[in-house]
Design a protein around this motif. Structure first.
Motif, PDB file in Angstrom:
ATOM      1  N   PRO A 114       4.299 -11.414   6.485  1.00 41.79           N
ATOM      2  CA  PRO A 114       4.852 -11.737   7.792  1.00 41.79           C
ATOM      3  C   PRO A 114       4.278 -10.789   8.844  1.00 41.79           C
ATOM      4  CG  PRO A 114       6.604 -11.121   6.254  1.00 41.79           C
ATOM      5  CD  PRO A 114       5.304 -10.949   5.549  1.00 41.79           C
ATOM      6  N   TYR A 115       4.015 -11.358  10.013  1.00 44.92           N
ATOM      7  CA  TYR A 115       3.360 -10.612  11.080  1.00 44.92           C
ATOM      8  C   TYR A 115       4.068  -9.301  11.397  1.00 44.92           C
ATOM      9  CZ  TYR A 115       1.519  -9.434  15.648  1.00 44.92           C
ATOM     10  OH  TYR A 115       0.956  -8.766  16.695  1.00 44.92           O
ATOM     11  N   ASN A 116       5.420  -9.328  11.439  1.00 45.09           N
ATOM     12  CA  ASN A 116       6.160  -8.144  11.900  1.00 45.09           C
ATOM     13  C   ASN A 116       6.070  -6.948  10.964  1.00 45.09           C
ATOM     14  OD1 ASN A 116       7.625  -9.620  10.064  1.00 45.09           O
ATOM     15  ND2 ASN A 116       9.583  -9.367  11.043  1.00 45.09           N
ATOM     16  N   ILE A 117       5.684  -7.168   9.699  1.00 50.84           N
ATOM     17  CA  ILE A 117       5.582  -5.992   8.811  1.00 50.84           C
ATOM     18  C   ILE A 117       4.159  -5.732   8.332  1.00 50.84           C
ATOM     19  CG2 ILE A 117       7.969  -6.220   7.968  1.00 50.84           C
ATOM     20  CD1 ILE A 117       6.516  -7.037   5.201  1.00 50.84           C
ATOM     21  N   SER A 118       3.186  -6.544   8.763  1.00 49.53           N
ATOM     22  CA  SER A 118       1.866  -6.432   8.127  1.00 49.53           C
ATOM     23  C   SER A 118       1.245  -5.041   8.287  1.00 49.53           C
ATOM     24  CB  SER A 118       0.918  -7.516   8.618  1.00 49.53           C
ATOM     25  OG  SER A 118       0.759  -7.459  10.012  1.00 49.53           O
ATOM     26  N   THR A 119       1.267  -4.480   9.503  1.00 50.44           N
ATOM     27  CA  THR A 119       0.613  -3.175   9.678  1.00 50.44           C
ATOM     28  C   THR A 119       1.340  -2.057   8.928  1.00 50.44           C
ATOM     29  OG1 THR A 119      -0.332  -3.910  11.752  1.00 50.44           O
ATOM     30  CG2 THR A 119      -0.337  -1.555  11.369  1.00 50.44           C
ATOM     31  N   PRO A 120       2.680  -1.892   9.096  1.00 48.51           N
ATOM     32  CA  PRO A 120       3.334  -0.829   8.320  1.00 48.51           C
ATOM     33  C   PRO A 120       3.207  -1.020   6.809  1.00 48.51           C
ATOM     34  CG  PRO A 120       4.964  -2.090   9.598  1.00 48.51           C
ATOM     35  CD  PRO A 120       3.606  -2.525  10.047  1.00 48.51           C
ATOM     36  N   LEU A 121       3.179  -2.275   6.347  1.00 52.07           N
ATOM     37  CA  LEU A 121       3.064  -2.506   4.903  1.00 52.07           C
ATOM     38  C   LEU A 121       1.677  -2.108   4.395  1.00 52.07           C
ATOM     39  CD1 LEU A 121       4.364  -3.417   2.302  1.00 52.07           C
ATOM     40  CD2 LEU A 121       3.654  -5.741   2.813  1.00 52.07           C
ATOM     41  N   ILE A 122       0.651  -2.408   5.172  1.00 49.26           N
ATOM     42  CA  ILE A 122      -0.704  -2.002   4.767  1.00 49.26           C
ATOM     43  C   ILE A 122      -0.784  -0.472   4.705  1.00 49.26           C
ATOM     44  CG2 ILE A 122      -3.135  -1.936   5.519  1.00 49.26           C
ATOM     45  CD1 ILE A 122      -2.697  -4.886   6.466  1.00 49.26           C
ATOM     46  N   PHE A 123      -0.209   0.216   5.704  1.00 45.85           N
ATOM     47  CA  PHE A 123      -0.208   1.686   5.673  1.00 45.85           C
ATOM     48  C   PHE A 123       0.551   2.211   4.448  1.00 45.85           C
ATOM     49  CE2 PHE A 123      -1.755   1.569  10.063  1.00 45.85           C
ATOM     50  CZ  PHE A 123      -2.627   2.646  10.048  1.00 45.85           C
ATOM     51  N   HIS A 124       1.658   1.549   4.113  1.00 46.31           N
ATOM     52  CA  HIS A 124       2.432   1.939   2.925  1.00 46.31           C
ATOM     53  C   HIS A 124       1.583   1.757   1.654  1.00 46.31           C
ATOM     54  CE1 HIS A 124       5.815   2.546   0.263  1.00 46.31           C
ATOM     55  NE2 HIS A 124       5.755   1.312  -0.189  1.00 46.31           N
ATOM     56  N   LEU A 125       0.859   0.646   1.566  1.00 45.30           N
ATOM     57  CA  LEU A 125       0.035   0.390   0.381  1.00 45.30           C
ATOM     58  C   LEU A 125      -1.144   1.361   0.282  1.00 45.30           C
ATOM     59  CD1 LEU A 125       0.244  -3.472   0.459  1.00 45.30           C
ATOM     60  CD2 LEU A 125       0.851  -2.086  -1.521  1.00 45.30           C
ATOM     61  N   LEU A 126      -1.634   1.833   1.421  1.00 47.06           N
ATOM     62  CA  LEU A 126      -2.746   2.792   1.392  1.00 47.06           C
ATOM     63  C   LEU A 126      -2.340   4.088   0.676  1.00 47.06           C
ATOM     64  CD1 LEU A 126      -4.363   2.424   4.947  1.00 47.06           C
ATOM     65  CD2 LEU A 126      -5.156   1.428   2.789  1.00 47.06           C
ATOM     66  N   GLU A 127      -1.031   4.358   0.652  1.00 50.61           N
ATOM     67  CA  GLU A 127      -0.553   5.552  -0.075  1.00 50.61           C
ATOM     68  C   GLU A 127      -0.534   5.315  -1.591  1.00 50.61           C
ATOM     69  OE1 GLU A 127       3.237   6.657   1.593  1.00 50.61           O
ATOM     70  OE2 GLU A 127       2.423   6.615   3.634  1.00 50.61           O
ATOM     71  N   HIS A 128      -0.771   4.064  -1.997  1.00 49.04           N
ATOM     72  CA  HIS A 128      -0.732   3.727  -3.425  1.00 49.04           C
ATOM     73  C   HIS A 128      -2.114   3.304  -3.949  1.00 49.04           C
ATOM     74  CE1 HIS A 128       3.484   3.268  -2.110  1.00 49.04           C
ATOM     75  NE2 HIS A 128       3.795   3.554  -3.353  1.00 49.04           N
ATOM     76  N   THR A 129      -3.168   3.607  -3.189  1.00 45.63           N
ATOM     77  CA  THR A 129      -4.482   3.067  -3.577  1.00 45.63           C
ATOM     78  C   THR A 129      -4.961   3.543  -4.949  1.00 45.63           C
ATOM     79  OG1 THR A 129      -5.485   4.755  -2.179  1.00 45.63           O
ATOM     80  CG2 THR A 129      -5.436   2.516  -1.292  1.00 45.63           C
ATOM     81  N   SER A 130      -4.450   4.693  -5.416  1.00 44.83           N
ATOM     82  CA  SER A 130      -4.904   5.162  -6.736  1.00 44.83           C
ATOM     83  C   SER A 130      -4.465   4.212  -7.859  1.00 44.83           C
ATOM     84  CB  SER A 130      -4.382   6.569  -7.009  1.00 44.83           C
ATOM     85  OG  SER A 130      -2.962   6.569  -7.003  1.00 44.83           O
ATOM     86  N   SER A 131      -3.430   3.401  -7.587  1.00 45.90           N
ATOM     87  CA  SER A 131      -2.957   2.441  -8.593  1.00 45.90           C
ATOM     88  C   SER A 131      -3.530   1.033  -8.377  1.00 45.90           C
ATOM     89  CB  SER A 131      -1.428   2.314  -8.530  1.00 45.90           C
ATOM     90  OG  SER A 131      -0.813   3.538  -8.818  1.00 45.90           O
TER      91      SER A 131
END
Length: 269
Positions: A114-131
């Motif tokens: 959903p548009y309203n969470i896409s940017t914060p969610l991508i930033f959140h996932l960037l903290e999990h890139t090792s997985s």
């Protein structure tokens, strides 16, 4: 298969829900992801399960994270009989994706965000890139253009830089509003983000990079000398081999990393 036509669940404004129903587009997305039975998939916001079914048909293990409580029973009813399906009711923005796999670079993340969470969610996932092995997202087309932007373009900014620091970005294809119900007012696009196994421009302190980039783009019309003056003086900018007379969108990722390293170094001294 149970009947899950849209009248069972009206899309909710507060979740920014637009359900994908175009079989051709679903097939194209599944072909881009190309899931295999040995893989571990994570679907964010499965909605009514349009993609979920195709993902599960691969035989892959699938963890789904859905916030909307009304959709959880529908998804359970439809897929719970499959042993490789696991549903988590909760907020993907707060979800710890590391808990899903002990194996590095193993998760393949998928989502119609959903548009309203896409940017914060991508930033959140960037903290999990090792997985994470890779991510395929359906996003608003303009967000994908920002993710895939190059220096010097109007789309180049904080989102492009921070995502490209961590990932290779591929804008795969566009999806028109008619593929969804209800029809959004905007074009969508599919993007593939593949975390770098080796960072092309590693920063001394990635948090410092994030702060510096945010500061630099706070007033994107101003020169770096002006926009960074609270952090780096003219000689420090020069020491990072950057021309302080440039505007932030004229700098590539490597230049931002040099500036952030310079700032991190002077904070330590």
């Amino acid at each position: 298969m149970s009947d899950l036509s849209p009248h069972h669940h009206r899309a909710r404004k507060r979740f920014g829900q637009n359900f994908l129903h175009d079989a051709g587009v679903i097939h194209q997305i599944l072909r881009s992801i190309y899931p295999r039975s040995i893989e571990h998939l994570v679907e964010i916001g499965p909605g009514q399960g349009a993609l979920t079914e195709g993902l599960l048909n691969s035989g892959a293990r699938l963890d789904a994270v859905e916030l909307d409580q009304d959709l959880v029973p529908l998804l359970r009813q439809r897929f719970a009989a499959l042993p490789q399906f696991n549903l988590h009711q909760g907020d993907a923005l707060k979800f710890d994706f590391h808990t899903l796999s002990q194996e590095p670079h193993s998760l393949r993340v998928v989502g119609n965000l959903p548009y309203n969470i896409s940017t914060p969610l991508i930033f959140h996932l960037l903290e999990h890139t090792s997985s994470i092995k890779d991510m395929h997202f359906m996003l608003q087309k303009e967000v994908v253009e920002r993710l895939a932007a190059v220096p010097g373009s109007g789309d180049w900014g904080r989102l492009s830089i921070m995502v490209q620091y961590h990932c290779q970005v591929e804008h795969l294809f566009n999806v028109g509003p008619e593929a969804f119900d209800p029809r959004p007012k905007v074009e969508s696009a599919i993007v593939r983000l593949t975390p770098h196994r080796v960072l092309p421009h590693p920063a001394r302190d990635p948090k410092a990079l994030e702060v510096l980039v945010r500061e630099a783009f706070n007033q994107r019309r101003k020169t770096l000398r002006n926009t960074l003056k609270g952090m780096l003086d003219a000689s420090a900018i020069e020491a990072a081999q950057v021309d302080g007379g440039l505007r932030p969108e004229q700098l590539d990722l490597a230049a931002f990393v040099r500036l952030a390293d310079q700032w991190a170094a002077q904070s330590l001294s």
